[in-house]
Design a protein around this motif. Structure first.
Motif, PDB file in Angstrom:
ATOM      1  N   PHE A 127       0.832  -1.201   0.000  1.00 25.32           N
ATOM      2  CA  PHE A 127       0.000   0.000   0.000  1.00 25.32           C
ATOM      3  C   PHE A 127       0.871   1.256   0.000  1.00 25.32           C
ATOM      4  O   PHE A 127       0.628   2.200  -0.748  1.00 25.32           O
ATOM      5  N   ALA A 131       2.431   1.758  -3.429  1.00 21.16           N
ATOM      6  CA  ALA A 131       1.473   2.176  -4.460  1.00 21.16           C
ATOM      7  C   ALA A 131       1.005   3.613  -4.250  1.00 21.16           C
ATOM      8  O   ALA A 131       0.582   4.268  -5.197  1.00 21.16           O
ATOM      9  N   HIS A 132       1.078   4.092  -3.018  1.00 21.68           N
ATOM     10  CA  HIS A 132       0.539   5.428  -2.719  1.00 21.68           C
ATOM     11  C   HIS A 132       1.577   6.308  -2.029  1.00 21.68           C
ATOM     12  O   HIS A 132       1.259   7.048  -1.099  1.00 21.68           O
ATOM     13  N   GLU A 161      -9.989  -3.566   4.606  1.00 23.45           N
ATOM     14  CA  GLU A 161      -9.485  -2.671   3.604  1.00 23.45           C
ATOM     15  C   GLU A 161     -10.566  -2.292   2.583  1.00 23.45           C
ATOM     16  O   GLU A 161     -11.345  -3.158   2.201  1.00 23.45           O
ATOM     17  N   PRO A 162     -10.599  -1.030   2.138  1.00 26.44           N
ATOM     18  CA  PRO A 162      -9.581   0.012   2.311  1.00 26.44           C
ATOM     19  C   PRO A 162      -9.520   0.674   3.684  1.00 26.44           C
ATOM     20  O   PRO A 162      -8.586   1.407   3.935  1.00 26.44           O
ATOM     21  N   SER A 172     -24.844   9.812  -2.013  1.00 26.58           N
ATOM     22  CA  SER A 172     -24.824   8.357  -1.954  1.00 26.58           C
ATOM     23  C   SER A 172     -23.393   7.838  -2.075  1.00 26.58           C
ATOM     24  O   SER A 172     -22.504   8.538  -2.566  1.00 26.58           O
ATOM     25  N   VAL A 229     -21.617   3.894  -2.902  1.00 25.27           N
ATOM     26  CA  VAL A 229     -21.833   2.472  -3.190  1.00 25.27           C
ATOM     27  C   VAL A 229     -20.489   1.830  -3.505  1.00 25.27           C
ATOM     28  O   VAL A 229     -19.787   2.292  -4.417  1.00 25.27           O
ATOM     29  N   ALA A 243      -6.319   7.154  -0.906  1.00 23.28           N
ATOM     30  CA  ALA A 243      -6.245   6.045  -1.859  1.00 23.28           C
ATOM     31  C   ALA A 243      -7.628   5.548  -2.239  1.00 23.28           C
ATOM     32  O   ALA A 243      -7.858   5.128  -3.366  1.00 23.28           O
ATOM     33  N   ARG A 278     -11.772   9.870  -3.186  1.00 27.49           N
ATOM     34  CA  ARG A 278     -11.119  11.053  -3.724  1.00 27.49           C
ATOM     35  C   ARG A 278     -12.109  11.873  -4.529  1.00 27.49           C
ATOM     36  O   ARG A 278     -12.799  11.341  -5.387  1.00 27.49           O
ATOM     37  N   TRP A 279     -12.171  13.140  -4.227  1.00 29.58           N
ATOM     38  CA  TRP A 279     -12.870  14.068  -5.115  1.00 29.58           C
ATOM     39  C   TRP A 279     -12.437  15.490  -4.823  1.00 29.58           C
ATOM     40  O   TRP A 279     -11.875  15.788  -3.779  1.00 29.58           O
ATOM     41  N   GLY A 280     -12.684  16.346  -5.801  1.00 30.89           N
ATOM     42  CA  GLY A 280     -12.411  17.769  -5.620  1.00 30.89           C
ATOM     43  C   GLY A 280     -10.945  18.141  -5.678  1.00 30.89           C
ATOM     44  O   GLY A 280     -10.593  19.320  -5.620  1.00 30.89           O
ATOM     45  N   ILE A 281     -10.058  17.149  -5.767  1.00 32.32           N
ATOM     46  CA  ILE A 281      -8.617  17.404  -5.862  1.00 32.32           C
ATOM     47  C   ILE A 281      -8.044  16.477  -6.931  1.00 32.32           C
ATOM     48  O   ILE A 281      -8.300  15.296  -6.893  1.00 32.32           O
TER      49      ILE A 281
END
Ligand SMILES: Nc1ncnc2c1ncn2[C@@H]1O[C@H](COP(=O)(O)OP(=O)(O)O)[C@@H](O)[C@H]1O
Ligand SMILES: Nc1ncnc2c1ncn2[C@@H]1O[C@H](COP(=O)(O)OP(=O)(O)O)[C@@H](O)[C@H]1O
Ligand SMILES: [Mg+2]
Ligand SMILES: [Mg+2]
Ligand SMILES: [Mg+2]
Ligand SMILES: [Mg+2]
Lengths: 333, 210, 333, 210
Positions: free
Chosen positions: A19, A22-23, A58-59, A291, A293, A327, A330-333
């Protein structure tokens, strides 16, 4: 048991190493004692947000370390809470002086280990607050048990409290927001098939071909009761009923609907559940403002899902929408 | 008839406990699989084998130091509910015996009592909640009675171990009200509590090495 | 077979409906014939990007509809390619006049159905180009078979060609970029346990407790050969060897490393595979510039994974980094 | 001895084919599960039951119109490899018979030939590649021979059906070189090709209704 592992004893270490590789732009991994911190932590002036618990979900939690969410994640052995000697240095590592909030799922092991670590951190001069997550309505007699468990709602607490910390809220304010999310979210899960803990080597429980376990937790532990298999719509109603009853939502209220996969259920099935859950909420006059999912808090390869409903207010919605870069979310960036 | 137990015994006990936990690892996890999450044997084995490894490197100078080494190791290696509970138990036992190099029956019973009290303080379980307290409490009671009756250290520990074993067996029909097993409600009845079972093993190791 | 479904016959319809409800901000669902389009499609002046194929690979393809990726996704029945009468109207719906690129995984059924739809669309005056994805090195004798299959590389083709279309590339340029990605990506997969197609009701194949299937596709079809179970590092090497051999990468080259879950394998195991794959690439002198780990192209609840390596050039890297906002892949927005 | 086949037969054939596919749905998918992805029976059943449903609503005026209805329905409902292949087969057959209301042996064999040629054109499979071509090609050959020998329509179709069945059986030992089964390489040998099997069923339905 067939798993893509090398040795049951090294599963967590190797997985967290992978992990970290990868990040590498988002996180640093401290190998011993094992914990994960956000790159550049502690962020000057910011309240530190730390969570942790047994691995196998995980995550959760390492997947939520990054901008706008957690500053540190402390992974225990599979389904076993981490120990104070991991939690303490992780807490120290993310304290900028503004204090640290521990987000703890309500399981005896987690509570005890985080409690000890918090005491030790306080002794070292770090202010620690704890947000206990206990959103699982499957636990009915919370007086005669260890209390409701922390399940799906944890992800929402981490996101929203993380946004509060990121915008500069102080220790008490971040704690209040975290507790507010917890107070307004309820979850109920179902398992169709058990998972196998690597060092155990056998499934955590047995379900017959036509049985499902209602009220499952996220540790392969059995749930509230077993019933004969039903179709997705019926199961969705069974999960939602106690959630809605407990939240006492009024027609017209705004909610976030979160359908979470336990790890081994195809995404397509989660959307089938979402579809009917949305219809049930609409029927109750509720407005689904947001939401989520997917597989966000899992129990290894368990087959099943959980449904969480979070009562939203304008502040919670704004914090949910705030940018996040981890990881797994994620949004807005 | 031994009148006191020394550091050598404390070390031997911990090593025997490590052996017993290793031997019963699968069995303890099986018990936990029935009413918990199936990791109790693995958790304890991780902790006790680390204790055994440390004892091969350093020799504690007193029984109290041995108990403290065990406490710190259990707290840092075990995790879960059992880690803090056993860790606290050994830490309280260490405090109870202080710098003493020889433990007489009174000090020994005091150490067991302190250990049990630590478990109760941390976990807030009451007798009958189907937890390790159900092994520790009868063990403490039996040890105290033995001391009152003038027993020697070996007999005190033998009484404690036997009572712990009986206590563990007696958890079978109980409905759990603490820990992970409590989520099962009445479905937890009919299974032995894993923590009570491991407590009995550990106390039996104490008696066997005395 | 236990699944969170109502009726094997309605799995795809209900799942896509649920998807549409959960992501109403991103997509519109056309119920009959079934296809999914990006909100606001066609985007004036932009080349349309359409993909599709059998269902059961979620989040592929509908999960990649949105800004910077696909304009339309056409889901067939589970593991069965969609039909021309779905593909044609979806193609028309996303043509702004700049033409439409079909991204087609190389399976006989997909190729034939897309071919027919493309002919029909051309007859209606829409320019159609096809990017055939065939990145699966498990297929050795491509002359004596239907050719290499389209697998993990599909996700990378869709992302990168999507970014090219979004920045305003013309029909030929987008097609070229898509083909360039396909030419530079290779994939190999493994299955530990089969999946069960809802209408079949029984697992697609049987694997003994100590067997794994190397060279698996994404349709529950058996792979290249069966071997006795090995540890994660050995399996990782087995998957990577033919990928690297086929790509003929030179020391110093930059790559994207993609470890994909087949649906039923915990994320933690994928990171264990990633960890060793990264070590093998480093050993070969390769530079991992970008990575992707997760369940991005699945085979229902199959247990296993695939490893893809994409040779990067500066343009591909920039297009990979370009903003994307879809249900399953999102950054920069 | 029937000299020609009419629209009624074409409709009866399609209905009988739908029944046969429905009856053998699981079996066809089983064959596909062995060397493909297990959906062949399901795919065809979706298509043929849609044909049967359409035929209950509208009555085509000619055999060609019935074949065209079948073609369009198969193309839009079946998907996979089989949809375009069977769709093309019926479309070519429709073109071959044109507006004819009665099919004599020559026209009938011509329709079968056109159907087979359509499958080959779309799928580019050769005989021996272990596909439905291995049922269609012997069927066409047998039909042509029967016509040359002066057989009536019933016998032409009987010869075609028998040859298709033999052709399907003969795919058992073959190694697939087209379609999904080709990925199995030599592991595809020892299993019957599902498309060849379904082709034999459909041609048997044609003979049985003639
Ligand atoms: N509150 C408590 N007080 C005392 N003992 C407890 C308590 N909660 C759990 N236990 C003991 O811990 C045991 C379980 O330990 P373990 O399996 O290692 O932890 P976890 O439940 O976190 O997986 C139980 O069998 C019980 O004896
Ligand atoms: N290129 C081809 N030419 C002729 N027939 C083919 C070809 N490829 C596949 N087929 C036939 O299609 C059948 C499989 O159909 P089906 O299972 O419905 O489609 P899919 O393989 O897409 O799942 C095979 O058994 C074979 O007879
Ligand atoms: Mg545990
Ligand atoms: Mg346990
Ligand atoms: Mg198919
Ligand atoms: Mg098939």
């Amino acid at each position: 048991m067939k798993k893509l592992i090398n040795d049951p004893k090294s599963v967590v270490d190797e997985s967290v190493q992978g992990f970290g590789l990868a990040h590498a732009d988002l996180v640093s991994v401290n190998p011993d004692p094992l914990f994960v911190t956000r790159s550049g932590a502690p962020v000057p002036g910011k309240v530190g947000l730390l969570s942790g618990g047994g691995s196998g979900h995980e995550p959760l939690h390492a997947g939520y370390v990054g901008i706008g969410m957690l500053d540190a994640a402390v992974p225990g052995a599979v389904f076993t809470s981490p120990t104070p000697d991991q939690i303490l240095p992780a807490t120290l590592a993310v304290d900028s002086g503004a204090g640290v909030v521990h987000i703890v799922k309500n399981y005896t092991g987690d509570v005890l280990n985080f409690e000890m670590a918090a005491e030790l951190a306080e002794a070292e001069g770090v202010q620690v607050r704890t947000v206990l997550v206990n959103d699982d309505v499957a636990v009915e007699d919370s007086l005669y048990t260890a209390g409701r468990r922390g399940v799906g709602g944890t992800v929402l607490v981490e996101k929203i409290a993380g946004a509060a910390a990121e915008r500069g809220d102080g220790l008490d304010a971040v704690t209040e927001i975290g507790r507010r999310v917890n107070a307004n979210v309820r979850t109920m899960g179902v398992a169709l098939a058990a998972c196998t803990v690597p060092h155990a080597g056998v499934p955590s429980f047995e379900l017959a071909d036509n049985e499902v376990e209602i009220g499952i937790g996220i540790h392969g532990e059995p749930g509230r009761h077993r019933i004969a298999m039903e179709n997705a719509d019926s199961i969705t109603e069974r999960l939602l009923a106690p959630v809605l009853a407990d939240l006492q939502l009024q027609s017209g209220e705004k909610v976030l609907l979160f359908v979470n996969g336990m790890g081994g259920t195809p995404l397509s099935e989660l959307y089938i559940v979402y579809r009917h859950a949305a219809a049930v909420l609409a029927e109750a006059g509720l407005v689904i403002e947001r939401s989520l999912v997917g597989n966000y808090i899992t129990a290894l390869e368990m087959q099943g899902c959980s449904i969480s409903v979070l009562r939203l207010d304008d502040e919670l919605t704004a914090l949910w929408d705030a940018p996040v870069n981890t990881a797994a979310l994620r949004w807005g960036i | 008839m031994r009148t006191t137990l020394d550091t050598e015994w404390a070390i031997a006990w911990l090593q025997a406990a490590a052996d017993a936990v290793a031997e019963h690892r699968v069995e303890l996890s099986e018990l936990d699989r029935a009413i918990g999450d199936g990791d109790h044997g693995e958790n304890l084995d991780r902790g006790f084998s680390a204790i055994a490894a440390k004892l091969r490197e350093e020799a504690p100078a007193t029984p109290g130091a041995a108990f403290k080494l065990a406490a710190m190791t259990l707290m840092s290696k075990v995790g879960g509910a059992a880690g803090p509970l056993y860790g606290t138990a050994f830490l309280r036992a260490a405090t109870a015996v202080g710098e003493a190099t020889e433990l007489d029956p009174v000090l020994l019973a005091g150490a067991l009592t302190a250990a049990r009290d630590g478990v109760v303080l941390r976990g807030k379980a009451e007798p009958g909640d189907k937890t390790m307290v159900d092994a520790w409490t009868p063990a403490v009671d039996a040890a105290k009675s033995a001391v009152a009756a003038g027993a020697d250290v070996t007999s005190v520990l033998a009484a404690a171990a036997a009572a712990a074993e009986a206590g563990a067996t007696a958890t079978d029909p109980l409905t759990a009200r603490k820990g992970r097993a409590s989520y099962l409600g009445e479905r937890s009845a009919g299974h032995r509590d894993p923590g009570a079972a491991s407590s009995a093993l550990i106390l039996r190791a104490a008696a066997d090495t005395a």
